[in-house]
Design a protein around this motif. Structure first.
Motif, short mmCIF file in Angstrom:
data_model
loop_
_atom_site.label_atom_id
_atom_site.label_comp_id
_atom_site.label_asym_id
_atom_site.label_seq_id
_atom_site.Cartn_x
_atom_site.Cartn_y
_atom_site.Cartn_z
N THR A 104 24.93 44.34 53.54
CA THR A 104 23.95 45.29 53.03
C THR A 104 24.67 46.41 52.27
OG1 THR A 104 22.40 44.86 54.83
CG2 THR A 104 22.14 46.94 53.63
N LYS A 105 24.14 46.73 51.12
CA LYS A 105 24.67 47.83 50.31
C LYS A 105 23.53 48.78 49.98
CE LYS A 105 28.29 44.97 48.16
NZ LYS A 105 28.86 44.48 46.87
N THR A 106 23.79 50.06 50.17
CA THR A 106 22.78 51.09 49.90
C THR A 106 23.22 51.92 48.70
OG1 THR A 106 22.21 51.21 52.25
CG2 THR A 106 21.51 53.05 50.85
N VAL A 107 22.28 52.14 47.78
CA VAL A 107 22.60 52.90 46.56
C VAL A 107 21.52 53.94 46.30
CG1 VAL A 107 23.87 51.00 45.48
CG2 VAL A 107 21.42 51.22 45.09
N SER A 108 21.89 55.00 45.60
CA SER A 108 20.93 56.01 45.16
C SER A 108 20.31 55.58 43.84
CB SER A 108 21.63 57.36 44.99
OG SER A 108 22.19 57.81 46.21
N VAL A 109 19.09 56.06 43.59
CA VAL A 109 18.40 55.74 42.35
C VAL A 109 18.24 57.02 41.53
CG1 VAL A 109 16.33 54.76 41.31
CG2 VAL A 109 17.14 53.90 43.51
N ASP A 110 18.77 56.99 40.31
CA ASP A 110 18.66 58.13 39.41
C ASP A 110 17.71 57.76 38.28
OD1 ASP A 110 18.96 60.46 38.05
OD2 ASP A 110 21.00 60.09 37.36
N TYR A 111 16.60 58.46 38.21
CA TYR A 111 15.59 58.16 37.19
C TYR A 111 15.89 58.93 35.90
CZ TYR A 111 13.14 56.19 41.16
OH TYR A 111 12.82 55.44 42.25
N ASN A 112 15.87 58.20 34.80
CA ASN A 112 16.19 58.82 33.51
C ASN A 112 14.99 59.60 32.97
OD1 ASN A 112 18.79 57.73 33.46
ND2 ASN A 112 18.05 55.81 32.59
N LEU A 113 14.62 60.63 33.69
CA LEU A 113 13.54 61.49 33.23
C LEU A 113 14.00 62.28 32.01
CD1 LEU A 113 12.42 62.79 36.71
CD2 LEU A 113 10.87 61.68 35.10
N THR A 114 13.22 62.26 30.97
CA THR A 114 13.58 63.08 29.81
C THR A 114 13.18 64.52 30.08
OG1 THR A 114 11.45 62.64 28.75
CG2 THR A 114 13.26 61.16 28.22
N LYS A 115 13.99 65.42 29.60
CA LYS A 115 13.68 66.83 29.78
C LYS A 115 12.67 67.27 28.73
CE LYS A 115 17.89 68.38 32.07
NZ LYS A 115 17.15 68.86 33.25
N PRO A 116 11.71 68.09 29.14
CA PRO A 116 10.76 68.61 28.16
C PRO A 116 11.49 69.36 27.05
CG PRO A 116 10.03 69.08 30.39
CD PRO A 116 11.42 68.56 30.50
N THR A 117 10.99 69.27 25.85
CA THR A 117 11.59 69.95 24.71
C THR A 117 10.56 70.85 24.05
OG1 THR A 117 11.05 68.07 23.28
CG2 THR A 117 13.24 68.10 24.27
N VAL A 118 11.07 71.72 23.18
CA VAL A 118 10.22 72.66 22.46
C VAL A 118 9.96 72.14 21.06
CG1 VAL A 118 10.06 75.01 21.52
CG2 VAL A 118 11.05 74.62 23.79
N THR A 119 8.73 72.21 20.63
CA THR A 119 8.37 71.80 19.28
C THR A 119 7.86 73.01 18.50
OG1 THR A 119 7.75 69.57 19.99
CG2 THR A 119 6.85 70.33 17.90
N PHE A 120 8.48 73.25 17.34
CA PHE A 120 8.06 74.33 16.45
C PHE A 120 7.24 73.72 15.32
CE2 PHE A 120 11.94 75.77 18.48
CZ PHE A 120 11.68 77.09 18.81
N SER A 121 5.95 73.95 15.31
CA SER A 121 5.09 73.30 14.30
C SER A 121 5.34 73.82 12.90
CB SER A 121 3.61 73.48 14.67
OG SER A 121 3.25 74.85 14.65
N LYS A 122 5.83 75.07 12.76
CA LYS A 122 6.08 75.64 11.43
C LYS A 122 7.56 75.97 11.22
CE LYS A 122 1.81 75.59 10.06
NZ LYS A 122 1.02 76.80 9.84
N GLY A 123 8.43 75.31 12.00
CA GLY A 123 9.86 75.58 11.87
C GLY A 123 10.32 76.63 12.85
#
Length: 710
Positions: free
Chosen positions: A137-156
């Motif tokens: 038996t082998k036990t491993v951790s699971v790391d989820y590749n969650l993307t980090k929220p980002t900021v969007t500038f609609s007018k630059g």
């Protein structure tokens, strides 16, 4: 020779919307009429759409192709990375999906039984799992590749307002949070929040925005807020009253720049001005809320000071070489006949950051009120590549060039691709020394993916030829060859994108048993000068090639359609000194193509349609300019058209990242780019600015060096 008839092209652009490639590539297909892909019967796309729908139907995860990890290679206590499994699921459903995603297998490639050991109570995601095989038996951790929220500038990232109240009322509309994370496994809906520092804007300056979702904080981004107010136009002294009519540029105490254009000089003690906010390229600054130019009105005194030694007063006006906008102006005086050269202009520019774009010399005359010079300003921007997974920098790149000019990213970090394809082409901005660009890891897979291709007769539906079974890498475009005696039913059937393991693909073919016999006849003598025979699919098109020493009479004859009811055809040709590339097209958006006679005199009675194609049979130099003959004593300027070679094939983009798109004059299109390894129908090739290119839309081209013909 046929005239005044546009050449009609038939074919398709292989949009990634259809083929299921990275959806960002869709930006390469403009919705305008000048850059639109050619139409195709979408009934032909059923198979392709079905394959993509199979891949995209599940919203549980974004990752449908995963690297296999052998149990023997799995290290006890290690960490495995996986895409998050969004959406509420039962414990058994979650475990089953996670087992497939982690893809731990035995030596035979079969999944090893997995057990969830611990679970995050907040998200419902498994934190640790175990695998048991042959008593180990082998036990491993699971790391989820969650993307980090980002900021969007609609007018630059630079936002301009006419007051602090306007800024505080509208920042939340111009700056938003973007997240690709979905609801967690417990069914809690993902929500987005945005905080700013400072929380209330009271003066011009930087504002840092921090995005968040239910999984935590995202990647902060900094924007610049400019608060404008009515400036004071400086008083000035000129030599004559006429000089008071010249525009001036000035910098306010807060460093903001303005262009003041006189509107009423009746009273010199109070000259009226229209005042427009401008940037370093002389471009108008627009209000980020209304989109309108930020303008004011004002007055200033102008003093006329006579000087017998310098009776001529004028303005030296400096215009941006890229935009043509006024970026700087200064009042000067001199005598008739004075030479205003580059030295004088350079002296006037001292301290402005601008330099002359070329040596320019002008002479003062008695009626001179303005002397114009073209200038450039160096722009240097450091691009910081930010991973949307970790939020950390993964590389930098410095962009150098002239302010307002366009350039492309050249050093996207290895193993990453742009989150927003529109970032690929950058417009240099001297006012922006730093810029953050988001990138994401390129999904990789260990080992090859298998696929099976079945060929079916489009008419009968029966399988023909031998199934193709092979392997390839994720995202590969697999080019195919039709079975002997058959041709593909459409350009789409020439290949496919490999998107999952054990992918089954059906391609439709038609019998290529229709004979064709083409007789090339000299239109002047009526004699046959060549033939071309073969077999192909009824209704398909082939590109003809005129006999050596001859050219087609009509551009329409180059693309020949095979017709079972017309096995024999006559195509008229004429003698020509053009050995190759004897077909030309007008540039899109340039309007009608002007016609000249053999002496170079403009023919006001005849024009050719915009963007139309024509056969040329002679070239001629008239007064140092090159011309091509399109009819008896009718010529077009070589500078008004481009030569091309007709094609009927598919060009697949290559390279490690995005493929730039150019217009027919070889200028990069700032808001277009094609994803790597995607197929595009091309109907012509041309040498543009010394580079061989393939056309993929009406006025969109890619370099041959950036693609491979299939």
């Amino acid at each position: 020779m046929k005239k005044y008839k546009k050449m009609v092209l038939a074919g398709i652009l292989l949009s990634s919307t259809i083929l299921g490639a990275n959806t960002s590539v869709v930006q390469a297909a403009s919705t305008s009429t000048t850059n639109s892909p050619l139409t195709v019967d979408k009934s032909l796309l059923t198979n392709a759409i079905q394959v993509i729908n199979e891949l995209l139907d599940s919203k549980t995860t974004a990752n449908k192709v995963n690297a296999q990890t052998k149990f023997s290679d799995l290290v006890d206590g290690s960490t495995l990375n996986v895409q998050p499994i969004f959406g509420q699921k039962s414990a058994s459903e979650f475990a089953s999906t996670l087992q497939s995603e982690l893809n731990v297998v035995n030596d035979s490639g079969q999944l090893v039984p997995m057990k969830v050991v611990t679970t995050d109570t907040t998200t419902g995601f498994a934190k640790t799992v175990s695998y048991t095989l042959d008593g180990t038996t082998k036990t491993v951790s699971v790391d989820y590749n969650l993307t980090k929220p980002t900021v969007t500038f609609s007018k630059g990232t630079t936002m301009n307002f006419t007051s602090a109240d306007e800024a505080n009322a509208n920042l939340s509309k111009l700056v938003t949070v973007k997240t690709t994370n979905g609801d967690n496994a417990n069914g809690n809906s993902n929500s987005k929040t945005l905080s700013s520092d400072p929380t209330t804007v009271t003066a011009s300056g930087a504002v840092t925005f921090t995005p968040s979702d239910i999984y935590g904080k995202g990647i902060p981004a900094t924007g610049t807020v400019n608060l404008y107010s009515a400036p004071t136009v400086p008083d000035r002294t000129v030599g004559t009253a006429d000089a008071a009519k010249n525009p001036i540029t000035f910098t306010a105490d807060n460093g903001q720049r303005f262009l003041a254009t006189p509107t009423d000089t009746t009273t010199l003690t109070a000259v009226k001005y229209n005042i427009t906010a401008i940037d370093s390229a002389g471009s108008t600054v627009n209000d980020s809320v209304t989109g309108n130019a930020i303008t004011y009105s004002g007055t200033a005194a102008v003093t006329v000071k006579s000087n017998s030694d310098a009776p001529i007063s004028y303005s030296m006006v400096f215009k941006d070489a890229n935009t043509g906008n006024v970026v700087y102006a200064i009042d000067k005086s001199g005598n008739s006949g004075d030479v205003i050269d580059s030295t004088a202009a350079t002296t006037a520019l001292n301290g402005t950051g601008y330099t002359l774009s070329s040596d320019q010399t002008q002479t003062l005359a008695t009626d001179t009120t303005e002397i114009d010079f073209n200038v450039t300003k160096a722009a240097k921007t450091t691009v910081n590549y930010i991973s949307n997974i970790t939020g950390k920098s993964v590389g930098t790149e410095t962009l150098d060039g002239n302010n307002g000019s366009s350039t492309m990213l050249k050093s996207i970090p290895k193993g990453y691709q742009l989150v927003n394809v529109g970032d690929f082409a950058q417009k240099l901005n001297a006012d922006q020394p730093n810029k953050d660009i988001y990138v994401k890891p390129i999904q990789t897979t260990v080992g090859n993916l298998s696929y099976t291709v079945t060929f079916r007769d489009k008419t009968t539906g029966k399988q023909v030829g031998t199934q193709v079974k092979s392997e390839g890498a994720l995202g590969d475009y697999i080019g195919l060859t039709a079975p002997d005696g058959y041709a593909f039913a459409s350009v789409l059937d020439n290949g496919f994108l490999l998107l999952k393991n054990n992918q089954n693909v059906t391609k439709y073919v038609v019998a290529a048993d229709t004979p064709y016999n083409i007789s090339y006849v000299d239109q002047d003598t009526g004699k046959e000068v060549g033939t071309q025979t073969g077999k192909g699919a009824d209704g398909s098109k082939i590109v003809l090639k005129a006999p050596t020493g001859y050219a087609f009479v009509s551009a329409d004859d180059i693309n020949y359609k095979i017709d079972k009811d017309t096995p024999k055809s006559t195509v008229y040709v004429q003698k020509s000194d053009q050995t190759e590339d004897n077909i030309v097209s007008g540039y899109p958006k340039d309007g009608y193509i002007k016609i000249y006679d053999k002496s170079g005199k403009l023919n006001n009675d005849v024009v050719l349609s915009e963007g139309s194609s024509w056969i040329i049979d002679q070239s001629l130099t008239i007064n140092g300019a090159e011309y091509y003959r399109v009819a008896t004593n009718e010529y077009v300027k070589a500078s008004d058209v481009y030569k091309y070679t007709p094609l009927q094939t598919v060009a697949t983009t290559n390279g490690t990242n995005l493929t730039p798109v150019y217009n027919s004059r070889g200028q990069v299109i700032i808001d277009r780019a094609l994803d790597t390894n995607t197929p595009w129908y091309t109907d012509r090739s041309a040498t543009i600015r010394g580079q061989k290119m393939y056309r993929v839309a009406t006025d969109e081209w890619i370099k041959a060096s950036d693609s491979t013909l299939k």
